[in-house]
Design a protein around this motif. Structure first.
Motif, PDB file in Angstrom:
ATOM      1  N   GLY A  60       0.372  -1.671   0.068  1.00  0.00           N
ATOM      2  CA  GLY A  60      -0.066   0.001   0.370  1.00  0.00           C
ATOM      3  C   GLY A  60       1.050   1.395  -0.040  1.00  0.00           C
ATOM      4  N   SER A  61       0.155   2.554   0.285  1.00  0.00           N
ATOM      5  CA  SER A  61       0.970   3.559   0.825  1.00  0.00           C
ATOM      6  C   SER A  61      -0.176   4.695   0.930  1.00  0.00           C
ATOM      7  CB  SER A  61       1.039   4.439  -1.015  1.00  0.00           C
ATOM      8  OG  SER A  61      -0.084   4.878  -1.798  1.00  0.00           O
ATOM      9  N   PRO A  62       0.347   6.085   1.442  1.00  0.00           N
ATOM     10  CA  PRO A  62      -0.715   6.693   2.177  1.00  0.00           C
ATOM     11  C   PRO A  62      -1.449   7.068   0.882  1.00  0.00           C
ATOM     12  CG  PRO A  62       1.884   7.535   2.167  1.00  0.00           C
ATOM     13  CD  PRO A  62       2.036   6.690   0.845  1.00  0.00           C
ATOM     14  N   ASP A  63      -1.712   7.033  -0.208  1.00  0.00           N
ATOM     15  CA  ASP A  63      -3.103   7.111  -0.903  1.00  0.00           C
ATOM     16  C   ASP A  63      -3.921   6.070  -0.797  1.00  0.00           C
ATOM     17  OD1 ASP A  63      -2.207   9.598  -1.297  1.00  0.00           O
ATOM     18  OD2 ASP A  63      -0.735   9.336  -2.063  1.00  0.00           O
ATOM     19  N   GLU A  64      -3.237   4.795  -0.719  1.00  0.00           N
ATOM     20  CA  GLU A  64      -3.794   3.832  -1.499  1.00  0.00           C
ATOM     21  C   GLU A  64      -2.973   2.578   0.128  1.00  0.00           C
ATOM     22  OE1 GLU A  64      -5.146   0.225  -1.830  1.00  0.00           O
ATOM     23  OE2 GLU A  64      -3.710   0.040  -2.563  1.00  0.00           O
ATOM     24  N   ALA A  65      -4.626   2.001   1.135  1.00  0.00           N
ATOM     25  CA  ALA A  65      -4.183   1.306   1.774  1.00  0.00           C
ATOM     26  C   ALA A  65      -4.305   0.291   1.759  1.00  0.00           C
ATOM     27  CB  ALA A  65      -5.603   2.290   3.843  1.00  0.00           C
ATOM     28  N   SER A  66      -4.216  -0.520   0.641  1.00  0.00           N
ATOM     29  CA  SER A  66      -4.354  -2.019   0.685  1.00  0.00           C
ATOM     30  C   SER A  66      -3.960  -2.827   1.161  1.00  0.00           C
ATOM     31  CB  SER A  66      -4.257  -2.273  -0.690  1.00  0.00           C
ATOM     32  OG  SER A  66      -2.855  -2.319  -1.057  1.00  0.00           O
ATOM     33  N   LEU A  67      -2.910  -2.958   2.304  1.00  0.00           N
ATOM     34  CA  LEU A  67      -1.500  -3.507   2.759  1.00  0.00           C
ATOM     35  C   LEU A  67      -1.581  -4.675   2.454  1.00  0.00           C
ATOM     36  CD1 LEU A  67      -2.936  -2.058   6.546  1.00  0.00           C
ATOM     37  CD2 LEU A  67      -0.986  -0.595   4.649  1.00  0.00           C
ATOM     38  N   SER A  68      -1.325  -5.202   1.640  1.00  0.00           N
ATOM     39  CA  SER A  68      -1.261  -6.532   0.393  1.00  0.00           C
ATOM     40  C   SER A  68      -0.598  -7.411   1.216  1.00  0.00           C
ATOM     41  CB  SER A  68      -1.675  -6.429  -1.117  1.00  0.00           C
ATOM     42  OG  SER A  68      -0.698  -5.601  -1.681  1.00  0.00           O
ATOM     43  N   LYS A  69       1.135  -6.944   1.441  1.00  0.00           N
ATOM     44  CA  LYS A  69       1.778  -7.946   1.745  1.00  0.00           C
ATOM     45  C   LYS A  69       1.637  -8.096   3.521  1.00  0.00           C
ATOM     46  CE  LYS A  69       5.442  -5.622  -0.825  1.00  0.00           C
ATOM     47  NZ  LYS A  69       6.598  -4.872  -1.021  1.00  0.00           N
ATOM     48  N   LEU A  70       0.683  -7.693   4.365  1.00  0.00           N
ATOM     49  CA  LEU A  70       0.400  -8.461   5.191  1.00  0.00           C
ATOM     50  C   LEU A  70      -1.036  -9.756   4.934  1.00  0.00           C
ATOM     51  CD1 LEU A  70      -0.885  -5.133   7.672  1.00  0.00           C
ATOM     52  CD2 LEU A  70       2.107  -6.596   7.572  1.00  0.00           C
ATOM     53  N   CYS A  75      -6.405  -6.517   6.417  1.00  0.00           N
ATOM     54  CA  CYS A  75      -5.433  -7.471   5.752  1.00  0.00           C
ATOM     55  C   CYS A  75      -4.933  -7.999   6.151  1.00  0.00           C
ATOM     56  CB  CYS A  75      -4.043  -5.612   5.067  1.00  0.00           C
ATOM     57  SG  CYS A  75      -5.920  -4.141   3.944  1.00  0.00           S
ATOM     58  N   SER A  76      -4.767  -8.527   7.568  1.00  0.00           N
ATOM     59  CA  SER A  76      -3.833  -9.120   7.872  1.00  0.00           C
ATOM     60  C   SER A  76      -4.023 -10.497   7.857  1.00  0.00           C
ATOM     61  CB  SER A  76      -3.572  -8.595   9.289  1.00  0.00           C
ATOM     62  OG  SER A  76      -2.746  -7.414   9.188  1.00  0.00           O
ATOM     63  N   LYS A  77      -3.675 -10.856   7.872  1.00  0.00           N
ATOM     64  CA  LYS A  77      -4.255 -12.880   8.101  1.00  0.00           C
ATOM     65  C   LYS A  77      -4.800 -12.487   9.717  1.00  0.00           C
ATOM     66  CE  LYS A  77      -2.457 -17.628   8.852  1.00  0.00           C
ATOM     67  NZ  LYS A  77      -0.909 -18.873   8.817  1.00  0.00           N
ATOM     68  N   GLU A  78      -4.054 -12.561  10.595  1.00  0.00           N
ATOM     69  CA  GLU A  78      -4.385 -12.351  12.014  1.00  0.00           C
ATOM     70  C   GLU A  78      -3.659 -11.365  12.725  1.00  0.00           C
ATOM     71  OE1 GLU A  78      -3.306 -16.018  14.740  1.00  0.00           O
ATOM     72  OE2 GLU A  78      -2.484 -17.244  12.478  1.00  0.00           O
ATOM     73  N   LEU A  79      -4.881 -10.409  13.677  1.00  0.00           N
ATOM     74  CA  LEU A  79      -3.517  -8.756  13.869  1.00  0.00           C
ATOM     75  C   LEU A  79      -4.473  -9.058  15.677  1.00  0.00           C
ATOM     76  CD1 LEU A  79      -3.451  -5.980  13.920  1.00  0.00           C
ATOM     77  CD2 LEU A  79      -5.748  -5.660  13.882  1.00  0.00           C
ATOM     78  N   TYR A  80      -3.439  -8.650  16.377  1.00  0.00           N
ATOM     79  CA  TYR A  80      -3.579  -8.950  17.766  1.00  0.00           C
ATOM     80  C   TYR A  80      -3.825  -7.088  18.579  1.00  0.00           C
ATOM     81  CZ  TYR A  80      -2.871 -13.651  17.694  1.00  0.00           C
ATOM     82  OH  TYR A  80      -2.798 -15.086  16.951  1.00  0.00           O
TER      83      TYR A  80
END
Length: 651
Positions: free
Chosen positions: A262-272, A296-301
């Motif tokens: 992603g980027s500051p303009d596009e919050a896909s966060l695909s690598k998570l 976007c995350s597999k797991e989020l704590y």
């Protein structure tokens, strides 16, 4: 306020003339819960539980600039070189620093006489550094974004997102010809007053990138204005085993999109998508970025010590027709709307007939406990203070109960909903506003790790131990806040300031804050800053910053107009002591902050640890104006109208 007398005052203030036993019990139960939750979180180390990464060689990489373009900046002609001299040097290129420059220009200072220095790689201040997914302003953009009327700009949304806020700082700089006046990547190390030359010598280190050595730059300036902001210097908790962790880690104010995607303009966060992510901290930043991490995350704590109170945000796109006909339809509209917002928050009597902003802040009638309110500062009798505090609690109880019910309404699992409820008054932490944060905890990939006020225990090679359980993480995100806004002016900016006869500003203020109007101090000539100690606060920071910028511009230009070109201006010791006594006399307006859950606003509970009268008096001297921002603004405006520069010496 849980005793019988306090409960009676509170009930009467709330309009309950004859409270039933059930009502009395409910009030007492709530305040007992508040006290119990606060006590869980009190720590003897206070603010020392955090590491200021700027002061740690081992951890300084947490504040590295991920956005700077060293190649482009190195190719430009530097506006400040070693040995340069300027009339006015402004430290800080965020909204406050830009407003200082603009109001100086408005007052007749030439642009060629102004230089700006900032440690960042561009304009924006906190909006330069913070670029995390979901970033937006929680104050309405129509009143928060400076100089909208002067620039003729219409924000895209009622609450602007980070990229637009950063772009607006650039827009201001370009409109007023300040871009070529700004030197970036400049970390101020020290300021020394040269009495013989009537100049400040300012020593800075310029980071020119990994391929070049750090440049030592010393410049001289007749006037220095420090507008370095309060949300720029990240802190992280002192966690045992921090060095053991082998996963990826970063602070939210230095978001690593190379890792997350992603980027500051596009919050896909695909690598998570394949990552186990943990985030420590549940303040205003987490409320905005957690929903994106969950998507976007597999797991989020989510590791929580203290829950944030979260009301609805209800953001909408700006309607151009509404903008033209209702919002920006007349000259002076932004100032009028800003004052309307403040008067609603301050419970000014009579209350404005029209609530122009009409949002979650307007439904927070007790928030004046944090910012002050008309007639609520000078409270001479203990019973007046008790009634004032009781009245604030009475205003607040209904709101906080509604916020706690909102958790029940939005979170499916009742045990999780209970852990997300904020058991403290609204003013103890900055209120949060978000439409998706609470419902995020309904997702199967999201786990709330509530630590019941203790915080996480330690880190391991694989992750975090909390509540005796190890949580293995691929990535740890630290949403753990910033350097305290109530540090001294020099300490907050990370520099040393030596005034007349080598006197240290921090050493002086260690004996008790002393200023005139919260903007200048005796023995530190031609040096100014925009509070907050001994000045005033408004829920809308840029409203405060604009008024203080006008005030400093008046002092500087009036001094130049009445003196020689090398004029020196500073307050007298008597004048700053008299002002300090006025601030002290109004400190009772903030009495409700005693007993708050620990936070950045009270030095992690430092207020409640003060014992002797001398300590309490010293702390009260460093408060803001207890009668609220409008009273303060009127006071300094009257001082300017008198035109005598009373309390200042020109030489």
């Amino acid at each position: 306020m849980a005793d019988a007398a306090g409960t009676a005052v509170l009930a009467a203030t709330a309009g309950i003339s004859d409270p039933s036993a059930a009502v009395v019990q409910s009030i007492n139960d709530t305040h007992q819960r508040y006290a119990a939750e606060r006590d869980k979180r009190l720590r003897s180390d206070g603010v020392a539980q955090y590491i200021d990464v700027a002061h740690s060689d081992r951890l300084r990489h947490y504040q590295d600039d991920p956005w700077v373009d060293h190649t482009a900046l190195n190719a430009q002609e530097p506006p400040l070189k070693d040995g340069s001299q300027t009339k006015i040097l402004i430290l800080g290129a965020g909204y406050a620093g830009l407003l200082m420059a603009v109001r100086l220009l408005d007052a007749g200072i030439k642009a060629s006489d102004i230089r700006i220095a900032d440690s960042a790689g561009g304009f924006g201040g906190t909006w330069y550094w913070n670029r995390y997914p979901g970033l937006m302003c929680d104050i309405e953009s129509y009143i928060y974004m400076p100089l909208l009327e002067e620039l003729g700009y219409m924000p895209k949304h009622k609450y602007s997102f980070g990229p637009e806020l950063r772009a607006h700082a650039e827009r201001i700089a370009d409109h007023y010809g300040l871009r070529e006046k700004a030197a970036f990547r400049m970390e101020v190390k020290s300021m020394d007053w040269l009495d013989a030359e009537k100049l400040w010598s300012v020593e800075m280190n310029q980071n020119r990138g990994p391929s070049e050595d750090v440049a030592r730059v010393t410049v001289r300036a007749q006037f220095v204005i420090s507008a370095t902001g309060v949300l720029n210097y990240p802190t992280i908790p002192k966690l045992e085993g921090l060095d053991l962790y082998t996963g990826h880690a970063f602070h939210t104010s230095r978001w690593d999109y190379d890792y997350t995607g992603g980027s500051p303009d596009e919050a896909s966060l695909s690598k998570l998508a394949t990552k186990r992510v943990g985030i420590i901290g549940t303040g205003a930043t987490a409320a905005q970025c957690v929903p994106h991490l969950a998507n976007c995350s597999k797991e989020l704590y989510v590791f929580q010590r203290t829950p944030i109170s979260v009301d609805s945000r209800d953001n909408v796109s700006t309607d151009p027709s509404q903008w033209a006909t209702k919002i920006a339809a007349s000259s002076g509209w932004q100032a009028e709307r800003r004052w309307n917002f403040f008067r609603i928050l301050a419970n000014t009597a009579p209350r404005p007939a029209l609530d122009m902003v009409d949002d979650g802040w307007s439904r927070s009638p007790s928030i004046s406990a944090l910012y002050g309110a008309p007639g609520k500062g000078v409270l001479a009798k203990p019973e007046d203070v008790a009634a004032h505090v009781a009245g604030l609690h009475a205003l607040d109880l209904v709101r906080q109960e509604r916020i706690r019910r909102r958790a029940d309404e939005m979170v499916d699992d009742k045990a999780t909903a209970e852990k997300l409820k904020a058991w403290y008054p609204s003013w103890c932490k900055r209120p949060g506003f978000h439409d998706d944060y609470l419902s995020t905890f309904n997702r199967k990939n999201v786990t709330l790790v509530d630590t019941d006020g203790k915080g996480v225990e330690r880190m391991t090679e694989k992750g975090i131990i909390a509540n005796g359980t190890e949580y293995e993480l691929d990535c740890l995100i630290l949403s753990t806040g910033f350097r305290s806004p109530f540090l001294g002016t020099a300490a907050r900016a990370g520099m040393t300031v030596q005034g007349c006869n080598g006197r240290s500003l921090d050493d002086k203020w260690s004996q008790g804050v002393a200023t005139l109007h919260g903007v200048c101090s005796h023995d530190f000539p031609n040096f100014f800053w925009p509070g907050p100690s001994q000045a005033a606060l408004d829920g809308n920071y840029t409203h405060t910053a604009d008024h203080l910028a006008r005030h400093v511009a008046y002092i500087v230009t009036t001094a130049l107009g009445r003196g020689s070109d090398d004029v020196v201006v500073e307050p007298t010791a008597d004048a700053e002591e008299a002002w300090s006594m006025q601030v002290l006399a109004r400190a009772a307006g903030f009495a409700a902050q005693a007993g708050c859950t620990p936070s950045i606003l009270n030095g992690e509970g430092a207020i409640d640890r003060l014992t002797g009268d001398e300590e309490k008096m010293k702390a009260a001297r460093g408060a803001t104006w207890g009668d609220g921002f409008e009273s303060y603004a009127n006071t300094i405006s009257d001082w300017r109208i008198q035109g005598e520069m009373e309390g200042l010496v020109l030489s």
